[in-house]
Design an enzyme around this catalytic site. Structure first.
Site, short mmCIF file in Angstrom:
data_model
loop_
_atom_site.label_atom_id
_atom_site.label_comp_id
_atom_site.label_asym_id
_atom_site.label_seq_id
_atom_site.Cartn_x
_atom_site.Cartn_y
_atom_site.Cartn_z
N GLU B 127 0.83 -1.20 0.00
CA GLU B 127 0.00 0.00 0.00
C GLU B 127 0.88 1.27 0.00
OE1 GLU B 127 -3.56 -0.35 2.48
OE2 GLU B 127 -3.30 -2.52 2.54
N MET B 128 1.11 1.86 1.14
CA MET B 128 1.91 3.09 1.16
C MET B 128 3.40 2.81 1.28
SD MET B 128 -0.86 5.24 3.44
CE MET B 128 -0.22 6.90 3.36
#
Lengths: 333, 333
Positions: B127-128
């Site tokens: 994700e991030m």
């Protein structure tokens, strides 16, 4: 007295009057940013939605605001941008703030107007990777958009010219008046510290204002990157020669605005200068043949930070939902 | 009379009084959304900035708002999300709107609180792709953030617990009262059309409210996906078994809220239902053993569209700029 003469006289009066209230203005190479005059609020609101709408991209993930993030000085604060499928872009995303003051758009000026510019990234395979036809299909399938286009443009059929006109109308509102420097320009002598003022004097005396002038402190000419010594870069960008095909325009780039420059890092067309300190040092050396001392550099940087004006001030737009007829995003094919 | 007894009597009076003003409320399985009570506005403002700040990701490109886009119903409107380096996520991003009403966070409920949830994506490599330590280094390098954390939490040192607490405080404000359905619930009998009301009656009579009940019309239980017939999916998601390790919890997922469901397409944990029509049809078949006619389906969809409430209503946050000391984003390595 003819109408034309009467108007000239009137203009003369207006000019004299504003010169009277702020005598310093005319003498400075940088002029204040004026607030935007919004002629068509409906078009601006529509353009704002489009600016934030990732459905203009093939993936449904990338909007204009992805790379021209209005929370971050109208830029992405990356060396070069991230496009569809995480492609690495060839160039640093210029800020959209005050872009209406630019002589042309893109670093090489290949778009003459904001409207011309707005259509580019949508259909660029390395950026939003959609097509104008697909973007129009998406918008045309959403009744709330169709109604808004009709209210603004008077027609049932959405066109790419209307899309880009609305985005440009929104972008024209993204000016940033009321920086501390502009307050000083307009006569508030307490708006700058001594160090900032010394930085500005050094900025002028060193010749920076030869290129960074006007209300945007740049944006109004193309200039060679590397006047005194060549600029070393791994970037493939050739500059304005790509547009004019004139060899003399090789490595000529649009001078970037210095407005809000504290927020628009990293710097240069290749994003290679991470900090203002680096950018000022490089510019001094390669453009002016001058090595600023640490103290001089710090003063210029202090001045540059006074160019941050009013940032975008509006509510987060809420986008109308897609319908069963809306073409779906295709992020992974 | 003891204090406890006195309070019970008082509570009884309050309940009786609200029942008196809107007698239908108590009888309906779905209850109105109440506006958020903001206890700490400073923390909410800080959390809003953090929610929009892509510097919490390794790339500097992905923020909480990238996948929980508050312009689009708090979702990304993609089947599964796009993570760092354009990785394809394993699951559909649930809306952040009204997420404070959920019994737990994530489809499998692996986070008990919004604060627990907020730390997950920041450090998830898909994700991030940042780390909590890196995210803290970034924030700690930005004086305006440090000052804001100090004003809210009273300390000079920023911690991940404060970051996630602030994000959660902001998310708690993201409730969506005043939908047309809620107006009807509160006594405005003209708020719904006959078709919408028939859709709601059918929704109840068919058993949908067995799972989609409470103020969020869902979000408060885990239920098996495929009660009557198995749900076919290529998604690797196993559901709640991943948390409890109980085989009985296989394919049990948190029931999604139906609030703002018109905006949170596509549907189900795998995002395989592109439209509400498809979602209603599938739910009828696999959960209730009922094949809705086209007319029935349309009425339920009409009802579902009355669940759209007030969308987020705040100004786009302006993020404090990075400094020379801020770790730079690394999107391409």
């Amino acid at each position: 007295m003819s109408k034309r003469v009467a108007l000239s006289v009137l203009a003369g009066i207006v000019l004299a009057s504003s010169a009277g209230s702020a005598p310093a203005l005319a003498a400075e190479p940088i002029q204040p940013i004026e607030p935007a005059k919004i002629m068509s609020p409906g078009m601006v609101e529509l353009g704002k939605k489009l600016f934030f709408d990732p459905r203009l991209s093939k993936s449904g993930f990338i909007s204009c605001n992805s790379c021209h993030n209005l929370s971050m000085g109208g830029s992405d604060n990356l060396k070069t941008s991230i496009g569809h499928n995480w492609q690495q872009g060839p160039i640093n995303a210029p800020t959209v703030l005050n872009s209406s003051l630019n002589v042309a758009q893109f670093w090489d000026g290949r778009a003459l107007t904001l409207q011309d510019q707005a259509g580019g990234p949508i259909a660029n395979p390395g950026e939003m990777a959609s097509t104008h036809a697909l973007a129009i299909s998406v918008l045309q399938s959403i009744p709330a958009y169709v109604a808004e286009f009709k209210a603004v443009f008077g027609r049932e059929t959405v066109t790419i010219a209307e899309v880009t006109q609305a985005i440009a109308a929104f972008e024209e509102t993204l000016v940033t008046p009321n920086s501390r420097f502009d307050k000083w320009l307009k006569g508030d002598k307490g708006a700058l510290t001594n160090a900032e003022l010394e930085g500005y004097e050094l900025f002028k005396d060193s010749g920076c204002t030869a290129c960074h002038n006007g209300s945007a402190a740049g944006g109004n000419t193309f200039q060679k990157m590397g006047v005194v010594e060549p600029y070393q870069s791994t970037s493939p960008a050739e500059g304005r020669v790509a547009v004019t095909k004139e060899e003399a325009d090789r490595f000529n780039f649009k001078v970037p605005t210095l407005r809000n420059v504290e927020m628009t890092y990293p710097y240069f067309h290749d994003g290679e200068a991470a900090t203002l300190t680096q950018a000022v040092d490089t510019m001094g050396r390669i453009q002016l043949g001058r090595k600023f001392t640490e103290a001089e550099n710090a003063k210029i940087v202090a001045f540059l930070k006074t160019l941050t004006g009013d940032q975008p001030d509006f509510k987060l737009p809420i986008l109308p939902p897609s319908t069963d007829a809306t073409p779906r995003p295709r992020p992974f094919d």
